[in-house]
Motif scaffolding. Structure first.
Motif, PDB file in Angstrom:
ATOM      1  N   LEU A 154       0.833  -1.201   0.000  1.00  0.00           N
ATOM      2  CA  LEU A 154       0.000   0.000   0.000  1.00  0.00           C
ATOM      3  C   LEU A 154       0.875   1.262   0.000  1.00  0.00           C
ATOM      4  CD1 LEU A 154      -2.998  -0.807   2.395  1.00  0.00           C
ATOM      5  CD2 LEU A 154      -3.110  -0.302  -0.029  1.00  0.00           C
ATOM      6  N   ASN A 155       1.919   1.201   0.802  1.00  0.00           N
ATOM      7  CA  ASN A 155       2.853   2.350   0.837  1.00  0.00           C
ATOM      8  C   ASN A 155       3.490   2.552  -0.543  1.00  0.00           C
ATOM      9  OD1 ASN A 155       2.391   3.017   3.470  1.00  0.00           O
ATOM     10  ND2 ASN A 155       4.181   1.911   4.292  1.00  0.00           N
ATOM     11  N   LYS A 156       3.865   1.478  -1.167  1.00  0.00           N
ATOM     12  CA  LYS A 156       4.502   1.533  -2.483  1.00  0.00           C
ATOM     13  C   LYS A 156       3.516   2.085  -3.504  1.00  0.00           C
ATOM     14  CE  LYS A 156       8.222  -0.266  -4.476  1.00  0.00           C
ATOM     15  NZ  LYS A 156       9.514   0.128  -4.259  1.00  0.00           N
ATOM     16  N   LEU A 157       2.236   1.601  -3.384  1.00  0.00           N
ATOM     17  CA  LEU A 157       1.198   2.088  -4.296  1.00  0.00           C
ATOM     18  C   LEU A 157       0.956   3.568  -4.075  1.00  0.00           C
ATOM     19  CD1 LEU A 157      -1.472  -0.763  -4.385  1.00  0.00           C
ATOM     20  CD2 LEU A 157      -0.173   0.109  -6.298  1.00  0.00           C
ATOM     21  N   GLU A 158       0.981   3.994  -2.834  1.00  0.00           N
ATOM     22  CA  GLU A 158       0.791   5.408  -2.537  1.00  0.00           C
ATOM     23  C   GLU A 158       1.948   6.215  -3.115  1.00  0.00           C
ATOM     24  OE1 GLU A 158       0.063   6.325   1.589  1.00  0.00           O
ATOM     25  OE2 GLU A 158      -1.628   4.952   1.671  1.00  0.00           O
ATOM     26  N   ASP A 159       3.145   5.692  -2.947  1.00  0.00           N
ATOM     27  CA  ASP A 159       4.322   6.396  -3.518  1.00  0.00           C
ATOM     28  C   ASP A 159       4.196   6.479  -5.039  1.00  0.00           C
ATOM     29  OD1 ASP A 159       5.516   6.859  -1.085  1.00  0.00           O
ATOM     30  OD2 ASP A 159       6.861   5.123  -1.187  1.00  0.00           O
ATOM     31  N   LEU A 160       3.813   5.361  -5.648  1.00  0.00           N
ATOM     32  CA  LEU A 160       3.648   5.340  -7.095  1.00  0.00           C
ATOM     33  C   LEU A 160       2.512   6.267  -7.495  1.00  0.00           C
ATOM     34  CD1 LEU A 160       4.028   1.570  -8.033  1.00  0.00           C
ATOM     35  CD2 LEU A 160       5.604   3.406  -8.564  1.00  0.00           C
ATOM     36  N   SER A 161       1.505   6.307  -6.762  1.00  0.00           N
ATOM     37  CA  SER A 161       0.373   7.173  -7.027  1.00  0.00           C
ATOM     38  C   SER A 161       0.808   8.622  -6.921  1.00  0.00           C
ATOM     39  CB  SER A 161      -0.723   6.810  -6.033  1.00  0.00           C
ATOM     40  OG  SER A 161      -1.878   7.486  -6.234  1.00  0.00           O
ATOM     41  N   LYS A 162       1.615   8.940  -5.932  1.00  0.00           N
ATOM     42  CA  LYS A 162       2.128  10.313  -5.767  1.00  0.00           C
ATOM     43  C   LYS A 162       3.052  10.637  -6.932  1.00  0.00           C
ATOM     44  CE  LYS A 162       2.093  10.612  -0.776  1.00  0.00           C
ATOM     45  NZ  LYS A 162       2.883  10.686   0.411  1.00  0.00           N
ATOM     46  N   ASN A 163       3.849   9.675  -7.348  1.00  0.00           N
ATOM     47  CA  ASN A 163       4.750   9.920  -8.483  1.00  0.00           C
ATOM     48  C   ASN A 163       3.917  10.150  -9.749  1.00  0.00           C
ATOM     49  OD1 ASN A 163       7.079   9.763  -7.109  1.00  0.00           O
ATOM     50  ND2 ASN A 163       7.506   7.614  -7.620  1.00  0.00           N
ATOM     51  N   ILE A 164       2.857   9.446  -9.931  1.00  0.00           N
ATOM     52  CA  ILE A 164       2.022   9.605 -11.113  1.00  0.00           C
ATOM     53  C   ILE A 164       1.327  10.949 -11.029  1.00  0.00           C
ATOM     54  CG2 ILE A 164      -0.022   8.720 -12.274  1.00  0.00           C
ATOM     55  CD1 ILE A 164       0.840   5.956 -11.590  1.00  0.00           C
ATOM     56  N   LYS A 165       0.876  11.359  -9.882  1.00  0.00           N
ATOM     57  CA  LYS A 165       0.227  12.643  -9.733  1.00  0.00           C
ATOM     58  C   LYS A 165       1.261  13.748  -9.967  1.00  0.00           C
ATOM     59  CE  LYS A 165      -3.486  11.643  -6.559  1.00  0.00           C
ATOM     60  NZ  LYS A 165      -4.023  11.817  -5.258  1.00  0.00           N
ATOM     61  N   GLY A 166       2.465  13.492  -9.538  1.00  0.00           N
ATOM     62  CA  GLY A 166       3.527  14.468  -9.723  1.00  0.00           C
ATOM     63  C   GLY A 166       3.918  14.579 -11.184  1.00  0.00           C
TER      64      GLY A 166
END
Length: 168
Positions: A154-166
């Motif tokens: 979940l943390n990794k997905l959140e990081d990836l999600s933040k990277n995609i949003k970024g």
């Protein structure tokens, strides 16, 4: 046969004496005869007394013997009844004891087998319980790892999600 009592014997002896006292001067032979009759009468009286006592003792002994014989017969009857009572019981007891002994011989190996199987059962239950505890520990560890893995993912997905949003 009745014997005269002592007072009657004395009266008989006195009656003998007056018969001969009719002579004023009894001769020596008359005195001796009188003395011998008197002695003979006394002897007979004593013999009769002895005979009477002997008969009394004999009757008492016979009475006692009768009682003893009767008691002996009763004891023999009682002994016979007791033996009749004990014989069947002894036979029954002997038969039952033999059966008990046979059952004891059969029970001994069964008891040993039962103890052996109980021991095996306890060991199997212990092994089963040990494996259950081990399984519970592993399930607990697995749950921790799965939870940690999911958290990390979940943390990794959140990081990836933040990277995609970024990137957007």
């Amino acid at each position: 046969m009745t014997t005269p009592s002592r007072p009657q014997q004395q009266q008989q002896q006195l009656m003998i004496i007056p018969k001969n006292s009719g002579n004023v001067s009894p001769s020596k032979e008359d005195k001796e005869e009188e003395l011998s009759r008197s002695a003979l009468a006394m002897f007979r009286a004593k013999e009769e007394e002895i005979e009477r006592r002997k008969m009394e003792v004999r009757e008492k002994v016979q009475a006692q013997m009768g009682k003893v014989e009767e008691a002996t017969k009763r004891l023999a009857d009682i002994r016979g009844e007791l033996e009749a009572l004990t014989d069947p019981m002894r036979k029954d007891i002997a038969v039952i004891r033999k059966k008990v002994d046979l059952l004891n011989k059969e029970l001994k190996p069964l008891g040993l087998s039962c103890q052996k199987k109980e021991k095996e059962y306890r060991e199997a239950v212990e092994a089963y319980n040990e494996k259950n505890r081990e399984k519970a520990q592993l399930v607990g560890k697995l749950m921790e790892l799965v939870t940690e893995s999911e958290r990390l993912r979940l943390n990794k997905l959140e990081d990836l999600s933040k990277n995609i949003k970024g990137l957007l």
